[in-house]
Design a protein around this motif. Structure first.
Motif, PDB file in Angstrom:
ATOM      1  N   ALA A  33       0.832  -1.200   0.000  1.00 49.24           N
ATOM      2  CA  ALA A  33       0.000   0.000   0.000  1.00 49.24           C
ATOM      3  C   ALA A  33       0.875   1.262   0.000  1.00 49.24           C
ATOM      4  O   ALA A  33       0.562   2.249  -0.681  1.00 49.24           O
ATOM      5  N   ILE A  34       1.961   1.235   0.757  1.00 51.30           N
ATOM      6  CA  ILE A  34       2.866   2.388   0.787  1.00 51.30           C
ATOM      7  C   ILE A  34       3.521   2.574  -0.577  1.00 51.30           C
ATOM      8  O   ILE A  34       3.666   3.696  -1.074  1.00 51.30           O
ATOM      9  N   LYS A  35       3.914   1.465  -1.196  1.00 51.32           N
ATOM     10  CA  LYS A  35       4.529   1.550  -2.518  1.00 51.32           C
ATOM     11  C   LYS A  35       3.567   2.171  -3.520  1.00 51.32           C
ATOM     12  O   LYS A  35       3.951   3.026  -4.333  1.00 51.32           O
ATOM     13  N   GLN A  48      14.840   2.204  -6.035  1.00 47.23           N
ATOM     14  CA  GLN A  48      13.448   2.646  -6.027  1.00 47.23           C
ATOM     15  C   GLN A  48      12.706   2.130  -4.805  1.00 47.23           C
ATOM     16  O   GLN A  48      11.879   2.836  -4.217  1.00 47.23           O
ATOM     17  N   ALA A  49      12.992   0.900  -4.393  1.00 44.54           N
ATOM     18  CA  ALA A  49      12.345   0.353  -3.205  1.00 44.54           C
ATOM     19  C   ALA A  49      12.709   1.175  -1.970  1.00 44.54           C
ATOM     20  O   ALA A  49      11.852   1.461  -1.116  1.00 44.54           O
ATOM     21  N   TYR A  50      13.968   1.549  -1.879  1.00 45.06           N
ATOM     22  CA  TYR A  50      14.419   2.351  -0.736  1.00 45.06           C
ATOM     23  C   TYR A  50      13.774   3.742  -0.770  1.00 45.06           C
ATOM     24  O   TYR A  50      13.317   4.254   0.263  1.00 45.06           O
ATOM     25  N   ILE A  79       9.696   7.621   1.370  1.00 41.95           N
ATOM     26  CA  ILE A  79       8.524   8.471   1.153  1.00 41.95           C
ATOM     27  C   ILE A  79       7.408   8.063   2.113  1.00 41.95           C
ATOM     28  O   ILE A  79       6.686   8.910   2.658  1.00 41.95           O
ATOM     29  N   GLY A  80       7.276   6.758   2.350  1.00 41.24           N
ATOM     30  CA  GLY A  80       6.288   6.285   3.317  1.00 41.24           C
ATOM     31  C   GLY A  80       6.547   6.842   4.708  1.00 41.24           C
ATOM     32  O   GLY A  80       5.613   7.181   5.436  1.00 41.24           O
TER      33      GLY A  80
END
Length: 462
Positions: free
Chosen positions: A103-105, A342-344, A349-350
């Motif tokens: 959901a955060i992604k 990108q995952a980091y 951002i989350g």
């Protein structure tokens, strides 16, 4: 290799990539595989393998590197996912994520103008109570402890990090810099750190970033008394990591005095210097109280970037600060190797905009598991030296030579008759076993260690 069929080429490429958990470039891949392919043909085959989920990609264009697909088992329990960005043109590696992380992604991938600007929320920090609340569940922390245990756990703080320092300098300097967009390859990083050889085609900024990481890691590992969670240590890490990279050199190792923005985010950090300094003291003080090393590391990865105490280099500081508890407790370090940028970014951002840590937890756990996989061979090779053998090295050789030259049989009685008075009573049993072990493995190739000639050995064996 011209007669190799396409499917055989794909299988060969996968087998080569599987031998390089640290990743391999297209040039290195072509050379090692022996295939005679044009660059475009090679890229097409690699794209097919990525679409099939047989390999992972990381980086862009010339900096692209290819990694084996990892079937990671552990707290998350899902294999690394390969996703296509919104543009659909490039395949991008990700990490296993929870439903909350997903959901955060999804939120982080929304266009910036569709996300509501937010400011620093002290409630996010106030809700945390060291050693009473925790971002990492107890069961997860227990699994991480079991995973990160090293052969040096009963030795003084920092022993294990010093034992694997050469490997750690390269891995952590490369991976942490790569998360900032640095295009140095791991091989380029190794050459720079080991031989001082800067990579061709790289600008001075990237080279300086790598060297700064090296210096900061050495600062923590070589000085265990400095490897503590304190304001002085965090500031020192910033001074080392930001050296030569700040627009205003005076801001190296100094709390910022002006407002800053976070690129790609709608989050607005604290601007008032006095409030920032007070919050910095509170964040570091709370981190220092946390007893569990994994919870302490994760807390630093969350709250140092969220506060943004420095004008720049905040995330780099948090990644090295996260290693302080691992160094102090002789746990496997967190190198961030293979963590997709990108995952980091999505995870941060989350934290910035939602004050949610679930996706960052997913990244943290996967990254730590990956780091432990990298160091498992190193851990297995770290057999501690036999201190008694070192103490009696000369005496050991003299006793073995005397037994051989006098034609004595290989048994405890023979050895004990040859023991000199310099061997302490409490050491005699262990010393006897050392002599017997050496005699059992004695041959013409290693007898020279004890001043014995092949003829001496031959006569003894007869």
């Amino acid at each position: 290799m011209n007669n190799v069929k396409p499917q055989q080429e794909l299988d060969l490429l996968v087998s080569v990539i599987d031998r390089h958990p640290e990743g391999v470039s297209a040039e290195e891949l072509l050379q090692e595989s022996g295939l005679t392919l044009q660059p475009r043909s090679l890229q097409r085959r690699l794209a097919v393998l990525a679409e099939q989920g047989r390999i992972r990609l990381q980086g862009k264009t010339r900096a692209m590197r290819y990694f084996p697909v990892l079937q990671v088992e552990g707290p998350i329990g899902k294999a690394a996912e390969v996703i296509a960005p919104s543009g659909g043109a490039e395949i991008e590696p990700y990490v296993p994520f929870s439903a909350e992380g997903e959901a955060i992604k999804a939120y982080a991938r929304r266009p910036r103008h569709l996300r509501k600007p937010v400011v620093y929320r002290t409630e996010f920090l106030e809700q945390y109570h060291p050693n009473h609340t925790a971002y990492l569940p107890l069961k997860l922390r227990e699994q991480l402890h079991a995973l990160g245990r090293s052969p040096a756990e009963q030795t003084p703080a920092g022993t294990f990090a010093r034992d694997i320092l050469n490997r750690l300098l390269i891995d952590l300097s490369w991976a942490s810099s790569q998360l900032e967009g640095n295009t140095y390859s791991r091989l380029d990083t190794a050459r720079l750190i080991e031989f001082g050889q800067a990579a061709e085609g790289k600008d001075a900024f990237e080279t300086q970033m790598i060297l700064n990481h090296k210096q900061a890691i050495e600062f923590l590992v070589h000085s265990p008394e400095q490897a503590v969670v304190s304001q002085d240590t965090i500031v020192a890490l910033h001074a080392l990591l930001s050296d030569g990279l700040m627009p205003d050199p005076a801001m190296c190792g100094r709390i910022r005095r002006r407002a800053v923005e976070v690129g790609g985010s709608v989050y607005l950090p604290v601007a008032l210097p006095q409030r920032l300094e007070a919050l910095f003291g509170i964040v570091v003080g709370m981190a220092a109280e946390i007893e569990d090393p994994f919870e302490q590391a994760f807390f630093l990865m969350v709250h140092l970037p969220y506060l943004q105490p420095f004008e720049d280099v905040n995330k780099r500081v948090s990644r090295l600060a996260a290693n302080i508890p691992f160094i102090r407790h002789n746990l496997c370090p967190l190198s961030f190797i293979d963590v997709p940028q990108q995952a980091y970014v999505d995870a941060m951002i989350g934290v910035y905009e939602l004050n949610q840590v679930d996706l960052l937890q997913d990244v943290f756990v996967w990254a730590y598991e990956r780091s432990c996989q990298q160091y498992v061979a190193v851990q297995q090779s770290l057999v501690p030296p036999d201190i008694l053998r070192l103490r009696y090295r000369q005496v050991l050789g003299e006793v073995i030579a005397a037994i051989v030259r006098s034609g004595q049989p290989v048994n405890e009685a023979s050895v004990k008759t040859m023991l000199p008075g310099s061997v302490q009573p409490e050491d005699r049993e262990h010393f006897t076993q050392l002599v017997l072990t050496e005699l059992a493995g004695l041959h013409a190739g290693n007898a020279v260690r004890f001043g014995l000639r092949p003829l001496d050995l031959l006569g003894w064996k007869k």
